[in-house]
Design a protein around this motif. Structure first.
Motif, PDB file in Angstrom:
ATOM      1  N   ASN A  21       0.863  -1.175   0.000  1.00 23.54           N
ATOM      2  CA  ASN A  21       0.000   0.000   0.000  1.00 23.54           C
ATOM      3  C   ASN A  21       0.906   1.234   0.000  1.00 23.54           C
ATOM      4  O   ASN A  21       1.609   1.476   0.989  1.00 23.54           O
ATOM      5  N   PRO A  22       0.948   1.958  -1.124  1.00 25.92           N
ATOM      6  CA  PRO A  22       0.088   1.859  -2.301  1.00 25.92           C
ATOM      7  C   PRO A  22       0.474   0.696  -3.215  1.00 25.92           C
ATOM      8  O   PRO A  22       1.571   0.142  -3.102  1.00 25.92           O
ATOM      9  N   SER A  23      -0.452   0.378  -4.112  1.00 20.77           N
ATOM     10  CA  SER A  23      -0.226  -0.694  -5.073  1.00 20.77           C
ATOM     11  C   SER A  23      -0.839  -0.275  -6.408  1.00 20.77           C
ATOM     12  O   SER A  23      -1.450   0.789  -6.521  1.00 20.77           O
TER      13      SER A  23
END
Length: 297
Positions: free
Chosen positions: A92-94
């Motif tokens: 995360n983030p992805s």
């Protein structure tokens, strides 16, 4: 011609294991109990034996090897990871990107995975993090086409991919990624192959398993498995013409066994509405999933 065929068959055919972690997350969310490790070992043993009848150099890569290997490679890099993969190394983030097909099985490009924001929004959110240099993570590098497009998009946002880590890497894709924009870029993989007949995720042969198959355009969480009567086993998974029907039937029988065992362990049935991913053409109601599969024969 015979010699060429023999050379092709001597190349490895690789399947990366992933149904156990995918089903484990689904079972926890839906209140089911998964079968024992021994059951999955037996199921996979039968799958491996069957595949070696088609491809003598078949290789199955366990998810534990890939998960631990990617974690080690990313840790050694010291860079912030951004993952394209939900199974082995979620971040995360992805970036949640899926291959789309229409109802006729024709390729419709790339889109966002069901339940995730549109791709433009995902890239915008990534830019807002302020990241400038990252390690991009994926399960497999095959042709390198997807990763190349992602690297180019990130570059336009001012984010440089200095390293790419993957569970399985094929030389064609690795070499392609290395020269994008003439930038020196390192590629690290848990397993590397010079050439393969194909590389397929285990889940794509098991209808109803989360993330199974290619995403059906215009539908919410409907996946087209790589087997008949839904997908194209020859084009999508390099299954020879004479094997497509018996192989597809074998995969459906394995799926039936798997979900029957889940029902036995959970003391409740699995309905079509409770699947981790819906299957085209099957009911979307309380119909028992294994009964729906049996109706196909």
């Amino acid at each position: 011609m015979v010699e060429r065929k023999e050379q092709i068959l001597l190349k490895p055919y690789v399947v990366s294991g992933d149904i156990v972690p995918l089903l484990n997350k689904w079972a926890n969310q839906k209140g089911f109990i998964l079968p024992s490790t021994e059951f999955f070992n037996q199921l996979r043993g039968e799958f491996i034996e069957y595949m070696r009848r088609i491809f003598p150099e078949f290789e199955f890569v366990p998810e534990k090897e890939i998960t631990k290997g990617i974690a080690r490679l990313v840790s050694e890099s010291g860079l912030t990871p951004v993952s394209l993969d939900r199974v082995y190394y979620p971040t995360n983030p992805s970036l949640d990107i899926a291959r789309l097909v229409d109802k006729d099985g024709k390729d419709r490009g790339l889109g966002h995975r069901p339940g995730t924001p549109p791709l433009l929004q995902q890239f915008k959110r990534l830019k807002e993090t302020g990241l400038k240099e990252i390690v991009l993570v994926d399960d497999v590098i095959f042709t390198g086409d997807l990763i190349e497009r992602v690297i180019q998009c990130l570059s336009r946002l001012g984010i440089q991919v200095l390293l790419v880590c993957a569970g399985i890497g094929i030389a064609e894709g690795i070499n392609r990624i290395k020269i994008i924009k003439d930038m020196k870029r390192e590629i690290r993989c848990v397993r590397t192959y010079e050439e393969v007949i194909d590389e397929v995720c285990e889940r794509d042969f098991y209808p109803g398993v989360p993330l199974s198959g290619r995403v059906l355009l215009g539908e919410e969480n409907v996946g087209v498995p790589y087997i008949l009567p839904w997908g194209n086993p020859r084009k999508w998974a390099s299954i020879p013409s004479g094997w497509q029907t018996p192989f597809s039937k074998f995969c459906i029988e394995q799926t039936i066994r798997l979900f029957e065992e889940i029902e036995k362990c959970s003391n409740r049935m699995v309905s079509c509405t409770e699947l981790g991913r819906m299957v085209p053409g099957l009911p979307r109601d309380r119909t028992r999933f294994v009964d729906a599969l049996r109706s196909l024969f």
